[in-house]
Design an enzyme around this catalytic site. Sequence first.
Site, PDB file in Angstrom:
ATOM      1  N   ARG A 137      19.402  56.824 -78.381  1.00  0.00           N
ATOM      2  CA  ARG A 137      19.992  55.487 -78.496  1.00  0.00           C
ATOM      3  C   ARG A 137      20.493  55.006 -77.142  1.00  0.00           C
ATOM      4  NH1 ARG A 137      21.689  58.318 -83.169  1.00  0.00           N
ATOM      5  NH2 ARG A 137      23.651  58.940 -82.152  1.00  0.00           N
ATOM      6  N   ARG A 138      19.924  55.588 -76.079  1.00  0.00           N
ATOM      7  CA  ARG A 138      20.359  55.267 -74.722  1.00  0.00           C
ATOM      8  C   ARG A 138      19.214  54.726 -73.861  1.00  0.00           C
ATOM      9  NH1 ARG A 138      23.524  61.014 -73.614  1.00  0.00           N
ATOM     10  NH2 ARG A 138      25.115  60.800 -75.257  1.00  0.00           N
ATOM     11  N   CYS A 157      19.514  36.220 -65.011  1.00  0.00           N
ATOM     12  CA  CYS A 157      19.706  35.528 -66.301  1.00  0.00           C
ATOM     13  C   CYS A 157      19.368  36.492 -67.446  1.00  0.00           C
ATOM     14  CB  CYS A 157      18.836  34.284 -66.364  1.00  0.00           C
ATOM     15  SG  CYS A 157      19.302  33.013 -65.175  1.00  0.00           S
ATOM     16  N   ARG A 177      22.298  36.108 -70.209  1.00  0.00           N
ATOM     17  CA  ARG A 177      23.589  35.444 -70.046  1.00  0.00           C
ATOM     18  C   ARG A 177      23.463  33.928 -70.117  1.00  0.00           C
ATOM     19  NH1 ARG A 177      23.860  32.821 -65.343  1.00  0.00           N
ATOM     20  NH2 ARG A 177      22.503  33.510 -63.656  1.00  0.00           N
ATOM     21  N   ASP A 180      17.973  28.219 -69.921  1.00  0.00           N
ATOM     22  CA  ASP A 180      17.524  26.832 -69.838  1.00  0.00           C
ATOM     23  C   ASP A 180      16.426  26.677 -70.889  1.00  0.00           C
ATOM     24  OD1 ASP A 180      16.084  24.506 -69.209  1.00  0.00           O
ATOM     25  OD2 ASP A 180      16.345  24.751 -67.054  1.00  0.00           O
ATOM     26  N   HIS A 218      21.385  26.438 -73.350  1.00  0.00           N
ATOM     27  CA  HIS A 218      21.729  25.068 -72.987  1.00  0.00           C
ATOM     28  C   HIS A 218      20.508  24.197 -72.706  1.00  0.00           C
ATOM     29  CE1 HIS A 218      21.760  27.504 -69.229  1.00  0.00           C
ATOM     30  NE2 HIS A 218      21.042  26.486 -68.775  1.00  0.00           N
TER      31      HIS A 218
END
Length: 276
Positions: A137-138, A157, A177, A180, A218
Amino acid sequence: MSKADEIFIQNCRDIIENGIWDTDLDVRPRWEDGQAAHTVKKFGVVNRYDLSEEFPILTIRRTYWKSAIDELLWIWQAKSNNVNELRTRVWDAWADESGSIGKAYGYQLGVKHHYKEGDMDQVDRVLYDLKHNPASRRIMTNIYNHADLSEMALYPCAYSMTFNVSGNRLNAILNQRSQDMLAANNWNVVQYSVLTMMMAQASGLEAGELVHVIADAHIYDRHVPLIEEIIANEPKAAPKFIVDKSVDDFYKFTRDSFSLEDYEPHAFDKKIPVAV
């Protein structure tokens, strides 16, 4: 209709109708004419794409998928940070006079780290674990390295991938993060869908789900009319994406290892302004 179309239309309508504008804030991005580039956004958008069902590419506008794959290979195979080694010109605005974008993207993936099994970079560590430790799980990558942010032309991004093997299926989570929606959303979805398929095939697995987590989804102020025009188009059936099954080495995939059948997107030839 294409599942990618359905998700994109829902996301964009929700952002336009229910999103929060940042017009009262001092924002960093600027348009070419120097005006502030404001956005309307939604926080914490999560989309799921089952790659075993269909390839998530838009039909309501063309996604230049070959160029998207070129950039993917530049980052994940070549581990490059120099735009002169990239076929497309999407990174030129952030490069210095030598073509470098600093210690960003491919540079971070190519840095070797020490493990008990030996020295490996992040990509090779993923490939190693998928073959030797599939229950782990790593299995993940992260290129948002705070120690190097000051030497990056643009903070990453799409910054993290988590891979998880369930049965014979390879699933993945892409953490982003900032997104566009007009210029980059489906571009990134296509890229990381292909990456998941490449990782799966190189590891003897089948591609499963791609989960796309977007912190700040956004639409720029000058993009809203373009988005409204695009999402008014009638979606078509998803095309068939074909991967050359003879390739079993991650580093032997090329842009010609992939093909797309019956892709007939709606025409969209308007120039998309990019805020920098």
